[in-house]
Design a protein around this motif. Structure first.
Motif, PDB file in Angstrom:
ATOM      1  N   ILE A 185       7.297 -44.705  46.125  1.00  0.00           N
ATOM      2  CA  ILE A 185       6.715 -45.275  44.901  1.00  0.00           C
ATOM      3  C   ILE A 185       5.202 -45.226  45.042  1.00  0.00           C
ATOM      4  CG2 ILE A 185       6.492 -47.343  43.472  1.00  0.00           C
ATOM      5  CD1 ILE A 185       9.119 -48.347  44.465  1.00  0.00           C
ATOM      6  N   HIS A 186       4.537 -44.791  43.992  1.00  0.00           N
ATOM      7  CA  HIS A 186       3.069 -44.822  43.980  1.00  0.00           C
ATOM      8  C   HIS A 186       2.650 -45.845  42.924  1.00  0.00           C
ATOM      9  CE1 HIS A 186      -0.933 -42.318  43.735  1.00  0.00           C
ATOM     10  NE2 HIS A 186      -1.092 -43.542  44.175  1.00  0.00           N
ATOM     11  N   VAL A 187       2.122 -46.977  43.389  1.00  0.00           N
ATOM     12  CA  VAL A 187       1.709 -48.056  42.484  1.00  0.00           C
ATOM     13  C   VAL A 187       0.248 -47.837  42.124  1.00  0.00           C
ATOM     14  CG1 VAL A 187       1.464 -50.551  42.215  1.00  0.00           C
ATOM     15  CG2 VAL A 187       3.237 -49.648  43.721  1.00  0.00           C
ATOM     16  N   ARG A 188      -0.073 -47.678  40.849  1.00  0.00           N
ATOM     17  CA  ARG A 188      -1.465 -47.379  40.486  1.00  0.00           C
ATOM     18  C   ARG A 188      -1.805 -47.872  39.092  1.00  0.00           C
ATOM     19  NH1 ARG A 188      -1.368 -40.875  40.417  1.00  0.00           N
ATOM     20  NH2 ARG A 188      -3.584 -41.324  40.356  1.00  0.00           N
ATOM     21  N   SER A 189      -3.065 -47.720  38.722  1.00  0.00           N
ATOM     22  CA  SER A 189      -3.520 -48.204  37.426  1.00  0.00           C
ATOM     23  C   SER A 189      -3.555 -47.073  36.410  1.00  0.00           C
ATOM     24  CB  SER A 189      -4.917 -48.799  37.568  1.00  0.00           C
ATOM     25  OG  SER A 189      -5.468 -49.009  36.287  1.00  0.00           O
ATOM     26  N   SER A 190      -3.166 -47.393  35.181  1.00  0.00           N
ATOM     27  CA  SER A 190      -3.271 -46.380  34.121  1.00  0.00           C
ATOM     28  C   SER A 190      -4.669 -46.390  33.523  1.00  0.00           C
ATOM     29  CB  SER A 190      -2.234 -46.651  33.024  1.00  0.00           C
ATOM     30  OG  SER A 190      -2.599 -47.780  32.259  1.00  0.00           O
ATOM     31  N   PHE A 191      -5.511 -47.310  33.988  1.00  0.00           N
ATOM     32  CA  PHE A 191      -6.868 -47.423  33.447  1.00  0.00           C
ATOM     33  C   PHE A 191      -7.894 -46.700  34.324  1.00  0.00           C
ATOM     34  CE2 PHE A 191      -4.418 -50.832  31.746  1.00  0.00           C
ATOM     35  CZ  PHE A 191      -4.907 -51.087  30.475  1.00  0.00           C
ATOM     36  N   SER A 192      -7.472 -46.177  35.479  1.00  0.00           N
ATOM     37  CA  SER A 192      -8.410 -45.481  36.354  1.00  0.00           C
ATOM     38  C   SER A 192      -7.692 -44.283  36.958  1.00  0.00           C
ATOM     39  CB  SER A 192      -8.877 -46.411  37.488  1.00  0.00           C
ATOM     40  OG  SER A 192      -7.906 -46.452  38.521  1.00  0.00           O
ATOM     41  N   SER A 193      -8.444 -43.407  37.604  1.00  0.00           N
ATOM     42  CA  SER A 193      -7.777 -42.255  38.213  1.00  0.00           C
ATOM     43  C   SER A 193      -7.702 -42.410  39.732  1.00  0.00           C
ATOM     44  CB  SER A 193      -8.511 -40.971  37.837  1.00  0.00           C
ATOM     45  OG  SER A 193      -9.863 -41.118  38.199  1.00  0.00           O
ATOM     46  N   LEU A 194      -7.977 -43.631  40.208  1.00  0.00           N
ATOM     47  CA  LEU A 194      -7.947 -43.869  41.655  1.00  0.00           C
ATOM     48  C   LEU A 194      -6.541 -43.723  42.224  1.00  0.00           C
ATOM     49  CD1 LEU A 194     -10.102 -47.133  41.858  1.00  0.00           C
ATOM     50  CD2 LEU A 194     -10.806 -44.803  42.445  1.00  0.00           C
ATOM     51  N   GLU A 195      -6.477 -43.291  43.474  1.00  0.00           N
ATOM     52  CA  GLU A 195      -5.207 -43.342  44.198  1.00  0.00           C
ATOM     53  C   GLU A 195      -4.822 -44.809  44.311  1.00  0.00           C
ATOM     54  OE1 GLU A 195      -3.119 -41.260  46.821  1.00  0.00           O
ATOM     55  OE2 GLU A 195      -3.445 -40.109  44.983  1.00  0.00           O
ATOM     56  N   GLY A 196      -3.541 -45.078  44.184  1.00  0.00           N
ATOM     57  CA  GLY A 196      -3.099 -46.463  44.303  1.00  0.00           C
ATOM     58  C   GLY A 196      -2.548 -46.742  45.687  1.00  0.00           C
ATOM     59  N   THR A 197      -1.433 -47.463  45.729  1.00  0.00           N
ATOM     60  CA  THR A 197      -0.760 -47.780  46.990  1.00  0.00           C
ATOM     61  C   THR A 197       0.557 -47.010  47.059  1.00  0.00           C
ATOM     62  OG1 THR A 197      -1.660 -50.018  46.964  1.00  0.00           O
ATOM     63  CG2 THR A 197       0.287 -49.642  48.352  1.00  0.00           C
TER      64      THR A 197
END
Ligand code: ASP
Ligand code: MG
Length: 424
Positions: free
Chosen positions: A227-239
């Motif tokens: 699972i890749h947990v990330r934000s839809s408001f940024s393009s950063l890599e998440g967890t």
């Protein structure tokens, strides 16, 4: 390239602007050559609003009809996202949970997925279309009625679908950049985890970290689905939440503590003066089980030798508190306990980390950090990789902050941005 499943939470599709932003992201993933399956939650606070509406009509909505109503929220999002993708010149087809083949048992409000038959999704992908699926819902195998899977369960729809489709990854988008070492609303210096094992994530989710639905992590663990947990408001890599096996041999590098979680949703019941004899605890907990109440922590005091009586305390969801008190009250003459105490001004604070297994002294350090912060502990429970304490509700923030600092989890600079503000 393989299948990517993306799940967008309520704050990511809260309005038309959000829906268009999400559609662009989906199209970009498609353009990279992936087959894309999207799971959506209801827009913003729609689910709460629909529930409030039902309560204005009747204090006790029939569960079948409540599920029918609540699933409408996800249907709105899925159709709007499909339209926004069409506007960008790509084909998208939306499907309800039932159409997507999410088969459940018949327990309205908290149905369990028993099978997924994603024939129509595979057909849509085969035709080159993007499939959009309404999260948090399915259809009962027995009654054929529409069911919901529990609050926050769109995550579970996404991971279950990803597993059934043999996807490469399940991406879970919300309005925060990933999984943090503590709730950034409490600990400003919380740090984003680059990776966390499913085992640790399971304990974090079970201990109140709301970023992922507990059952979705259970699925991910069972099917080895990253699972890749990330934000839809940024393009950063998440967890990245990845299988425990990938950490094998890396114990040296793995942080001892993954994070500190807290939970404000529990209450504590104490059954005072229970006769200390065989079968009493069984009777109490059988009664609670019969009313479908899930118990969390349990503590039984040493019996007072003089009286032959003992106290049993346990925690449970606050929402089940009155039910449990009622069920136990009906048992009083049978068991012959003295009285019941109810306390919902409590909170649970948990320290989680796989490194606890091989590092002694974690409990001592945790408890002395709480003591220094003036936090009193009223109950304790542990697993191999978790230590949880029950504290006064008013002391939760202080306890979380103290533990976070004691285990050197504070980031040098503020990393946590909450884009939408809800964490969904
Ligand atoms: N819309 C549902 C809820 O608010 C499901 C979800 O968001 O995951 O609980
Ligand atoms: Mg959620």
């Amino acid at each position: 390239m393989g299948i990517v499943v993306q799940k967008y939470g309520g704050s990511s599709v809260a309005d038309a602007v959000g829906i268009k932003r999400v559609a662009q992201r989906i199209v970009n993933t498609k353009k990279q050559g992936h087959d894309v399956v999207v799971v959506v939650s209801a827009m913003g606070d729609t689910t709460d609003e629909l529930r409030d509406l039902a309560e204005q009509v009747t204090p006790l909505p029939p569960p079948r009809e409540l599920d029918m109503l609540l699933t409408a929220g996800e249907r709105m999002s899925m159709a709007l996202v499909a339209m926004a993708i069409a506007q960008l010149g790509h084909e998208a087809r939306s499907f309800t949970g039932s159409q997507a083949g999410v088969i459940t048992d018949s327990v309205h409000g908290k149905a369990k997925i028993i099978d997924i038959k994603p024939g129509r999704i595979e057909q849509a992908l085969g035709d080159g279309a993007i499939a959009i699926v309404a999260g948090f819902q399915g259809v009962s195998q027995d009654t054929k009625d529409i069911t919901t899977l529990g609050r926050g369960a769109s995550d579970t729809t996404a991971v279950a679908l990803a597993a059934a489709l043999g996807a490469e990854v399940c991406e879970i988008y919300s309005d925060v950049d990933g999984v943090f070492t503590a709730d950034p609303r409490i600990v400003k210096s919380a740090r984003k985890l680059e990776r966390v094992s499913t085992e640790e994530m399971l304990e974090l989710a079970a201990s109140g970290a709301k970023i992922l639905h507990l059952r979705c992590v259970e699925y991910a663990r069972r099917y080895d689905m990253p699972i890749h947990v990330r934000s839809s408001f940024s393009s950063l890599e998440g967890t990245w939440v990845i299988p425990d096996t990938e950490f094998a041999g890396e114990e040296m590098e793995q942080a001892i503590i993954a994070g500190v979680a807290h939970d404000r949703s529990e209450a504590k019941i104490t059954v005072v003066g229970v006769p200390d004899k065989v079968g009493e605890a069984a009777r109490i907990f059988e009664t609670l089980a019969a009313t479908e109440i899930n118990i969390d922590m349990v503590v039984q005091n040493v019996s007072a030798a003089a009286t032959g009586l003992t106290d049993i305390s346990f925690t449970l969801p606050r929402s089940d508190g009155q039910n449990a008190m009622g069920a136990l009250a009906r048992l009083q003459s049978e068991i012959g306990y003295d009285r019941l105490l109810y306390d919902d001004q409590i909170g649970k604070v948990s320290l989680i980390g796989a490194g606890m297994r091989s590092h002694p002294g974690i409990t001592a350090k945790f408890f002395s950090a709480l003591a220094s912060a003036g936090v009193n502990i009223s109950m304790i429970s542990t697993s191999e990789i978790r230590i949880s304490v029950i504290v006064d509700e008013a002391q939760i923030d202080a306890a979380v902050q103290a533990a976070h600092t004691a285990f050197d989890l504070d980031a040098g600079e503020v990393e946590a941005v909450v884009y939408g503000g809800t964490g969904r």
